[in-house]
Enzyme design. Sequence first.
Site, PDB file in Angstrom:
ATOM      1  CD  GLN A 171     -27.218 -48.709 -35.023  1.00 34.61           C
ATOM      2  OE1 GLN A 171     -26.597 -49.529 -35.701  1.00 34.61           O
ATOM      3  NE2 GLN A 171     -27.419 -48.897 -33.727  1.00 34.61           N
ATOM      4  CG  HIS A 193     -25.620 -49.105 -39.562  1.00 37.79           C
ATOM      5  ND1 HIS A 193     -26.536 -50.079 -39.884  1.00 37.79           N
ATOM      6  CD2 HIS A 193     -24.679 -49.726 -38.815  1.00 37.79           C
ATOM      7  CE1 HIS A 193     -26.172 -51.234 -39.378  1.00 37.79           C
ATOM      8  NE2 HIS A 193     -25.042 -51.050 -38.715  1.00 37.79           N
ATOM      9  CG  ASP A 235     -22.148 -52.914 -40.496  1.00 37.25           C
ATOM     10  OD1 ASP A 235     -21.570 -53.794 -41.163  1.00 37.25           O
ATOM     11  OD2 ASP A 235     -22.313 -53.008 -39.259  1.00 37.25           O
ATOM     12  CD  GLU A 270     -19.286 -51.272 -38.639  1.00 37.13           C
ATOM     13  OE1 GLU A 270     -19.453 -52.003 -37.645  1.00 37.13           O
ATOM     14  OE2 GLU A 270     -19.773 -50.124 -38.735  1.00 37.13           O
ATOM     15  CG  ASP A 304     -18.671 -54.991 -35.947  1.00 38.57           C
ATOM     16  OD1 ASP A 304     -18.336 -55.514 -34.874  1.00 38.57           O
ATOM     17  OD2 ASP A 304     -19.853 -54.788 -36.242  1.00 38.57           O
ATOM     18  CD  GLN A 326     -18.953 -51.128 -33.756  1.00 35.18           C
ATOM     19  OE1 GLN A 326     -19.842 -51.025 -32.923  1.00 35.18           O
ATOM     20  NE2 GLN A 326     -19.166 -51.647 -34.937  1.00 35.18           N
ATOM     21  CE  LYS A 328     -21.500 -54.996 -32.392  1.00 36.65           C
ATOM     22  NZ  LYS A 328     -21.589 -54.317 -33.677  1.00 36.65           N
TER      23      LYS A 328
END
Length: 417
Positions: A171, A193, A235, A270, A304, A326, A328
């Site tokens: 990222q 990312h 993202d 994302e 996410d 994801q 997390k």
Amino acid sequence: MQIKDVLLAAGNGAFFYDDQAAIRAGAPQDGFIYVGEPTTPGLTSIRVPASSLSVGLVLADDAVVWGDMMNVQYSGAAGRDALFDTAKISDLMSRVVTPRLLDVDASRYIDACADAFEPLEDKRLPLALEYGVSQALLRATAYLQRRTMAEVVCAEFGLPLPTLRVPIYCQSGDAREINVDKMILKGVDVLPHGLINSWQKFGVAGQTFMEFVKWVAARTREIGRPGYQPVLHFDVYGWIGLEIGLETQRVADFICKVADSVPDFTVNIECPADFGSTQAQIDNYARIVSILNDRGSSARIVVDERCNTLEDIRLFAEAKAAHLIQIKTPDVGSIADTARAVLFCKENQVGAYVGGSCTETDLSAQASVHVSVATQADMMLAKPGMGVDEAFSIVGNEQSRLLAILNRRRAQNENVG
């Protein structure tokens, strides 16, 4: 196989805790800080240095194994646990969890986690606490059994020893252009990312974001080695929904447009939108996935927000409400649940991405590598921090060392056989 003492050591996460709501509402940046008042409870400013708490388990031979507790960058947002409070977690550890740990059999990983994480007054322990303690327990079991953490996970979940490396995703943080170049030069599997977390970065009707996507693809062709074709993963922090609207057809149309602009690449998007609740997220993401599949688009939706715990992940996987989930890690809690989450995804033919947060530490990143490789996740995050070099070396080198050990172990087993 008892634990004879428990140590606690306050530490730092590798990045910062940020107020997502304030940033989304347009808080301006001044250098590295955000200007304005925080809106998420617990935060004293919009950007706060990340804290962590290490837990050390002192084993019978005085060896000490460690795990690290922390919360994710956007704590308190989208149903996540509140901001990490070192003092409160330390107190809970001393009063409740340490006495439990002194009674567990550290050589039995899953059982030890179950005993340590019994609910307190019918409430689950803080997920950050579960995350750090479960890392320490995994290291303890590995130490006592003279195995790698990955081998412990394989044994506990009845998995074969893995043979394949897991693709690594880096990222960029806000240093997008420089860090994209670093990723391309290092041949990262999945990038960048992009941190598209504000209207300024998304632009009117998404035009600023679209230009960035095309630039990343062009830059990859320009400076990447011959044949290098990473997955492009962006993202967007719900900004498609915020700018384009929450109608699923319009969201899908925009995602297809993004993918069509870079036809030689697989594109992961994302958090295209935040529909306000876990169930609404499941219902609407499932529709978007269906539309993209019907069109034969190369774009893949990654969930996410609103998909935090193991139960959330199970619901998304069963509903096929994402192409890739994801996991997390600090939000899931026990790292044993990260392993379970990957297996849930595989059972439902949904991609499993072992993610986490830039606020993590070297220890939590290394433990995540072992779980990712053991369960053969589809990709894993280079962490901690927002720089490329450090995170990529921590995760990549740990994976290389692990696979070297497992290859030797496999050869030994074959020779014995």
